[in-house]
Design an enzyme around this catalytic site. Structure first.
Site, PDB file in Angstrom:
ATOM      1  N   HIS A 188       7.598 -21.549   9.912  1.00 19.96           N
ATOM      2  CA  HIS A 188       7.077 -22.755   9.254  1.00 19.96           C
ATOM      3  C   HIS A 188       6.100 -23.504  10.098  1.00 19.96           C
ATOM      4  O   HIS A 188       5.095 -24.002   9.640  1.00 19.96           O
ATOM      5  CB  HIS A 188       8.211 -23.748   9.010  1.00 19.96           C
ATOM      6  CG  HIS A 188       9.298 -23.167   8.264  1.00 19.96           C
ATOM      7  ND1 HIS A 188      10.521 -22.947   8.797  1.00 19.96           N
ATOM      8  CD2 HIS A 188       9.309 -22.707   7.020  1.00 19.96           C
ATOM      9  CE1 HIS A 188      11.268 -22.399   7.898  1.00 19.96           C
ATOM     10  NE2 HIS A 188      10.561 -22.233   6.816  1.00 19.96           N
ATOM     11  N   GLU A 430     -12.986   6.708  -1.355  1.00 22.92           N
ATOM     12  CA  GLU A 430     -12.941   6.846   0.102  1.00 22.92           C
ATOM     13  C   GLU A 430     -13.154   8.284   0.550  1.00 22.92           C
ATOM     14  O   GLU A 430     -12.929   8.624   1.705  1.00 22.92           O
ATOM     15  CB  GLU A 430     -11.642   6.258   0.672  1.00 22.92           C
ATOM     16  CG  GLU A 430     -10.382   6.692  -0.014  1.00 22.92           C
ATOM     17  CD  GLU A 430      -9.129   6.007   0.524  1.00 22.92           C
ATOM     18  OE1 GLU A 430      -9.193   5.288   1.521  1.00 22.92           O
ATOM     19  OE2 GLU A 430      -8.068   6.211  -0.081  1.00 22.92           O
ATOM     20  N   ASP A 454     -12.019   5.224   5.471  1.00 22.94           N
ATOM     21  CA  ASP A 454     -11.895   6.664   5.263  1.00 22.94           C
ATOM     22  C   ASP A 454     -13.211   7.283   4.809  1.00 22.94           C
ATOM     23  O   ASP A 454     -13.511   8.420   5.154  1.00 22.94           O
ATOM     24  CB  ASP A 454     -10.782   6.965   4.246  1.00 22.94           C
ATOM     25  CG  ASP A 454      -9.417   6.970   4.911  1.00 22.94           C
ATOM     26  OD1 ASP A 454      -9.318   7.542   6.019  1.00 22.94           O
ATOM     27  OD2 ASP A 454      -8.471   6.386   4.357  1.00 22.94           O
ATOM     28  N   CYS A 501     -13.228  -2.771   0.245  1.00 25.26           N
ATOM     29  CA  CYS A 501     -12.068  -3.318   0.956  1.00 25.26           C
ATOM     30  C   CYS A 501     -11.881  -2.735   2.355  1.00 25.26           C
ATOM     31  O   CYS A 501     -10.942  -3.089   3.046  1.00 25.26           O
ATOM     32  CB  CYS A 501     -10.795  -3.093   0.145  1.00 25.26           C
ATOM     33  SG  CYS A 501     -10.328  -1.363   0.047  1.00 25.26           S
TER      34      CYS A 501
HETATM   35  C1  PEP Z   1     -10.109   2.474   3.775  1.00 22.17           C
HETATM   36  O1  PEP Z   1      -9.928   3.673   3.963  1.00 22.17           O
HETATM   37  O2  PEP Z   1     -11.223   1.920   3.898  1.00 22.17           O
HETATM   38  C2  PEP Z   1      -8.989   1.600   3.386  1.00 22.17           C
HETATM   39  C3  PEP Z   1      -9.167   0.347   3.050  1.00 22.17           C
HETATM   40  O3  PEP Z   1      -7.734   2.125   3.436  1.00 22.17           O
HETATM   41  P1  PEP Z   1      -6.899   2.359   4.784  1.00 22.17           P
HETATM   42  O4  PEP Z   1      -7.654   1.721   5.910  1.00 22.17           O
HETATM   43  O5  PEP Z   1      -5.583   1.756   4.533  1.00 22.17           O
HETATM   44  O6  PEP Z   1      -6.875   3.846   4.855  1.00 22.17           O
HETATM   45 MG    MG Z   2      -8.103   4.659   3.260  1.00 19.89          MG
END
Ligand code: PEP
Ligand code: MG
Length: 559
Positions: A188, A430, A454, A501
């Protein structure tokens, strides 16, 4: 001058006298043989009074520190009314004819110990919540008011850990910083300190001794360092840094309330990547607009047993409920290669990165996949869920995954279990294969999300885990960026959204490139949200679009 190292929990620098929090111990009277009916009524009256007090604290927290802080007291009211908690107290009162105070104390100890033994860091921290709520009920039972911490101030306040109600009752004008001997980033003190913009260090340990009380300290909440009796040179250096940081933090805080929109008015969404339900709090604190990637495998990696459907459901539901209707993209189990949960025996493979990982493993193990899909669909009733499949290379894999989703929905429908009918099913791009056939994948996916970690590894044939290959693993390589361009174009041509992402999403020197290529959703670590929003707001996409595309397709980028 002594330097003590803890964990930085809330960025900022503070200089001032150290003050320990002194608490009065609550003594609990214990006797048996009373009237159980009367003791039960005493408990319920005290509990109702505690709930009323907590509702008032919720309002105070909302006014003084915002809705993130208020959420603690909402949760405390739910805990106080928890039927299992009341049931356990009732049993002790009735079977052992124990007085209400002793029954509350005993059950609290049991419940707190149960939370303290949990694997999940966030749940472990909830042990302190149970104690805090129970102390309030005990105070109502005994009629002895809980002491309010008070001091002349302003001070650097040190404690073992602070309960949320203690934090709320402190006069914030007298607090320069918090330092706790225990706790973690999920405690907290850490969460509330970040919400209120007060520097904090947690888990500093016993090296911070009570006899230091009253001496001057410098707290650096970024690095987690506390300096006792600083010399003049150190003091001056830190005060200068404090001024610089305050300016930066203030500028970023203002951004929290501003929309993610480019200089030429294009709306962008900045979401966050998380691994556990506890990570939701930093997302909300940093103005994340949704969850763009919940790596569900983290739940599996932290446990010695495969999490059961109900456990998974609980974790997904917690995230969806906490996000209050904002989209949560949960990626289905992405294990294999470097991620091997202790509960799964994965076959040894010569080339694990090219082996049974991500969606491949799930399609080969429909038992595992179906359990996760059931948990996901059940949780979909509690917010806005999207599901995303990792490590896709072909259209048939997505079709097979969608078919399993359909079967799970049919099963839940026939069992009368509620779920949302409109859960979007997306594909992570990816692998170079997925990027190159993204025109066809777009026909079977509701959205794309580029996993550039990836995508770089597979495009450049370069192991992302191998530290010797640092200069070869180049996510800025035009080969990677040209694939990003192709995927964004195919998404747009098919009317689906394309987000990014991977770690690259947070690299602000590429924001202009991504926006120019048509990416309008980013998912990054919570701390990267505000710097990225600042960058987005400075870019006029219409001015840079053509140049970015020309540079990428010609030879402007060195190879
Ligand atoms: C990626 O491969 O860019 C991804 C977001 O997944 P991770 O890093 O978990 O493989
Ligand atoms: Mg990945």
């Amino acid at each position: 001058m002594i330097s003590i190292q803890g964990k930085g929990a809330s960025v900022g620098i503070a200089v001032g006298p150290l003050q320990f929090l002194h608490r009065e111990e609550q003594t609990v009277e214990r006797h048996t043989g009373g009237d159980p009916y009367r003791e039960w009524l005493r408990f319920t009256a005290a509990r109702d009074q505690a709930v009323e007090e907590l509702a008032a604290l919720e309002q105070q927290a909302r006014n003084e520190a915002g809705s993130d802080a208020a959420r603690f007291f909402e949760i405390h009211q739910i805990m106080a009314r928890d039927p299992d908690y009341a049931q356990a107290i009732s049993e002790l009162i009735h079977s052992q004819r124990l007085n209400a105070e002793a029954a509350v104390a005993d059950v609290t100890e049991q419940f707190a110990a149960m939370f303290a033994a949990m694997d999940d860091a966030y749940l472990r921290e909830r042990s302190a919540d149970v104690k805090d709520v129970s102390d309030r009920i005990l105070a109502a039972l005994t009629g002895v008011e809980r002491s309010r911490p008070d001091f002349e101030g302003p001070v650097v306040l040190a404690a073992d850990d602070l309960a949320p109600s203690e934090t709320m009752q402190l006069d914030k004008r007298k607090i320069l910083a918090f330092v706790t001997t225990g706790g973690s980033g999920a405690s907290h003190t850490a969460i509330l300190a970040r919400t209120m913009g007060i520097p904090a260090i947690v888990a500093i340990g016993d090296t911070l001794r009570p006899e230091y009380e009253g001496r001057e300290v410098i707290v650096d909440g970024g690095s987690g360092t506390l300096v006792l009796d600083p010399d003049e040179a150190m003091r001056e250096r830190m005060l200068k840094r404090q001024q610089r940081q305050q300016k930066e933090v203030q500028a970023l805080r203002q951004l929290k309330a501003l929309p993610s929109v480019t200089a030429d008015g294009q709306k962008v969404q900045i979401c966050c990547n998380i691994g556990t339900p506890a990570d939701v709090y930093p997302v909300l604190e940093n103005g994340g607009e949704g969850i763009g990637l919940f790596r569900s495998e983290v739940l599996f990696l932290r446990r010695s047993q495969i999490p059961r459907e109900d456990e998974q459901f609980d974790a997904y539901k917690r995230v969806l409920s906490a996000m209050g209707g904002k989209e949560v993209v949960i990626r289905t189990l992405d294990v294999g290669a470097d991620k091997c949960p202790p509960s799964m025996v994965l076959p040894a493979e010569t080339n694990p990165a090219l082996g049974t990982r991500g969606l491949r493993l799930c399609l080969n193990r429909p038992d595992l996949f179906r359990t996760q899909l059931r948990a996901l669909y059940r949780a979909s009733a509690y917010g806005t869920l999207s599901i995303m499949f990792p490590m896709v290379t072909s259209v048939w894999e997505v079709k097979e995954a969608r078919k399993l989703c359909r079967q799970v929905r049919d099963e839940l429908r026939s069992q009368g279990v509620p779920f949302a009918e409109n859960v979007a099913l997306g594909v992570m791009i990816e692998t170079p294969s997925a990027a190159l056939v993204s025109d066809r994948l777009a026909k079977v996916a509701d959205f794309f999300c580029l996993g550039t970690n990836d995508l770089t590894q597979y495009t450049l044939a370069c192991d992302r885990q191998n530290s010797d290959l640092g200069r070869f693993y180049n996510s800025h390589h035009p080969a990677v960026l040209r694939l990003v361009k192709l995927v964004a174009e195919n998404a747009r041509a098919n009317g689906i959204r394309c987000s990014i992402c991977g770690e690259l999403a947070a690299e602000t020197d590429l924001t202009e490139t991504f926006l120019a290529l048509g990416i309008d959703q980013f998912s990054v670590a919570p701390t990267a949200v505000l710097p990225l929003r600042e960058k987005v707001r400075s870019i006029d996409v219409s001015q840079v679009r053509q140049r970015v595309v020309d540079d990428l397709m010609n030879d402007a980028i060195p190879l």
